[in-house]
Enzyme design. Structure first.
Site, PDB file in Angstrom:
ATOM      1  N   LYS A   1       0.829  -1.218   0.000  1.00 31.14           N
ATOM      2  CA  LYS A   1       0.000   0.000   0.000  1.00 31.14           C
ATOM      3  C   LYS A   1       0.856   1.257   0.000  1.00 31.14           C
ATOM      4  O   LYS A   1       0.521   2.244  -0.656  1.00 31.14           O
ATOM      5  CB  LYS A   1      -0.951   0.009   1.205  1.00 31.14           C
ATOM      6  CG  LYS A   1      -2.077  -0.992   1.014  1.00 31.14           C
ATOM      7  CD  LYS A   1      -3.096  -0.896   2.103  1.00 31.14           C
ATOM      8  CE  LYS A   1      -4.156  -1.966   1.883  1.00 31.14           C
ATOM      9  NZ  LYS A   1      -5.093  -2.062   2.976  1.00 31.14           N
TER      10      LYS A   1
ATOM     11  N   LYS B   1      -5.319 -10.043  -5.703  1.00 27.31           N
ATOM     12  CA  LYS B   1      -6.471 -10.304  -4.822  1.00 27.31           C
ATOM     13  C   LYS B   1      -7.664  -9.447  -5.255  1.00 27.31           C
ATOM     14  O   LYS B   1      -7.482  -8.325  -5.726  1.00 27.31           O
ATOM     15  CB  LYS B   1      -6.044  -9.937  -3.400  1.00 27.31           C
ATOM     16  CG  LYS B   1      -7.017 -10.274  -2.322  1.00 27.31           C
ATOM     17  CD  LYS B   1      -6.576  -9.677  -0.995  1.00 27.31           C
ATOM     18  CE  LYS B   1      -6.893  -8.212  -0.912  1.00 27.31           C
ATOM     19  NZ  LYS B   1      -6.714  -7.614   0.425  1.00 27.31           N
TER      20      LYS B   1
ATOM     21  N   LYS C   1     -11.482  -4.651  -2.135  1.00 29.19           N
ATOM     22  CA  LYS C   1     -12.510  -3.601  -2.216  1.00 29.19           C
ATOM     23  C   LYS C   1     -11.921  -2.201  -2.337  1.00 29.19           C
ATOM     24  O   LYS C   1     -12.567  -1.301  -2.827  1.00 29.19           O
ATOM     25  CB  LYS C   1     -13.451  -3.663  -1.015  1.00 29.19           C
ATOM     26  CG  LYS C   1     -12.807  -3.265   0.314  1.00 29.19           C
ATOM     27  CD  LYS C   1     -13.823  -3.213   1.408  1.00 29.19           C
ATOM     28  CE  LYS C   1     -13.444  -4.035   2.612  1.00 29.19           C
ATOM     29  NZ  LYS C   1     -12.123  -3.776   3.198  1.00 29.19           N
TER      30      LYS C   1
END
Ligand code: TYM
Length: 341
Positions: free
Chosen positions: A112, A197, A200
């Site tokens: 991230k 993956k 969301k």
């Protein structure tokens, strides 16, 4: 009795990955077999660039979807993390037990942070310390089981390490938790990019099935899933990741086994069609119940209010004990301590 804690982060609309990797088991098994708490972990949504109104909206939606997925407030505790101060209180103390090297090794942090830097943004300090807050979420309740998808395993391992370290240094305060992952679909992949993956928080795309997608949207996304070159339907995660992902989704929706299911198909088209229908049928009752609950927001608010009250009462003694163990003076004790200058 087994104590279970798990949560979802309101950083985006909940996906099929969230459902198959975690929520499905919470409703079907965990809440019946254990003393269980399920949390909308909204503080975690502030670790990346965020819009306050959107986080509020997504928190409400996540709580509604948890109930729509079958969590029953008579059986378990459903609440919002920021309604219970103990999470942040304990997080600081655990930061005093964790090391910065440990934090920098976390895979999700590395991924991230790299993404934020590519976008030209800065990385919030809370993104680095996020796994400590997650450890606090778990340890505050003395949870011994943490049902999560594969991507959260490393974070739960950290919670274990911190619990053991704290107990060794300062005396027993925490139960040592362990992650439990589903047999299949522990890592549902993006339908357009089976190497990533289904997440969301990623930009919305045709490879992500959202729990509130209309049936025709679900069908279209599954039918357009990227599959691998080759013609036979075999279950091989390394050589045929796209196909394996569809077989796992179908297996998780129908309670089957991906390897056995592969033998029942001779074409990709038929597999996609059955997978699409299985997902539509899986989501139908969740969407119906979600619609009903949206018509009764007072009910959801009441559940969250009661949940926070119950959660606070459970977490408080553990966090107080950790504060005392690490050397903090109990509130109210100051008057008894003679002041010497
Ligand atoms: P979050 O919100 O990303 O995901 C919620 C749950 O869904 C699982 N999951 C998946 N499982 C399979 N395939 C996927 N593609 C997929 N995507 C998500 C996650 O593993 C998770 O179980 N840090 C956590 C939230 C959290 C938490 C906690 C969880 C905060 N504190 C304490 C457990 C205990 C997170 O970001 O989950």
């Amino acid at each position: 009795m087994t104590r279970v804690f798990s949560g979802v982060k309101p950083t985006g609309h909940l996906t099929l990955g969230n459902y198959l990797g975690a929520m499905q088991r919470w409703a079907a098994a965990d809440q019946h077999q254990a003393d269980a708490l399920f949390c909308v972990v909204d503080l975690h949504a502030l670790t990346v660039d965020h819009d306050p109104a959107r986080v509020r909206r997504l928190s409400r939606q996540a709580a509604t979807l948890l109930l729509a997925s079958g969590l029953d407030p008579e059986l378990c505790t459903v609440f919002v993390q920021s309604h219970v101060d103990e999470h942040a209180r304990l997080s600081y103390v655990l930061e005093c037990v964790a090391t910065d090297g440990e934090m920098r090794r976390m895979i999700q942090y590395k991924e991230k942070a790299a993404r934020e830097r590519v976008r030209g943004g800065s990385v919030r300090l809370s993104l680095l310390t996020y796994p400590v807050l997650m450890a606090a979420d778990i340890l505050a309740y003395g949870a011994d089981q943490v049902p999560v998808g594969e991507d959260q395993r490393q974070h739960v391992e950290l919670a274990r390490d911190l619990a053991v370290r704290f107990n060794q240094r300062y005396g027993h305060a925490f139960v040592v938790p362990r992650a439990t992952a589903p047999q299949v679909a522990a890592r549902v992949m993006n339908l357009q990019d089976p190497a990533s993956k289904m997440g969301k928080s990623d930009d919305s795309g045709p490879g992500i099935v959202y729990l509130l997608d209309e049936p025709d949207v679900v069908r279209k996304k599954v039918m357009r899933a990227v599959t691998d070159s080759g013609r036979e339907v075999v279950y091989d995660r390394d050589a045929r990741p796209g196909l394996a992902n569809l077989l796992e989704i179908l297996a998780a929706c129908t309670g089957g086994n991906p390897s056995e299911l592969s033998g029942a198909y001779t074409s990709y088209g038929a597999l996609k069609k059955d997978t699409a229908e299985a997902v539509v049928e899986l989501l139908r009752p969740v969407q119906d119940r979600h619609r009903e609950l949206c018509a009764d927001p007072g009910y959801v608010e009441g559940v969250l209010r009661d949940g926070a009250r119950k959660a606070r009462a459970m977490a408080r003694p553990t966090v107080d004990a950790a504060y005392r163990a690490i050397g903090l003076l109990p509130a109210g004790a100051g008057a008894e301590v003679p002041v010497t200058v």
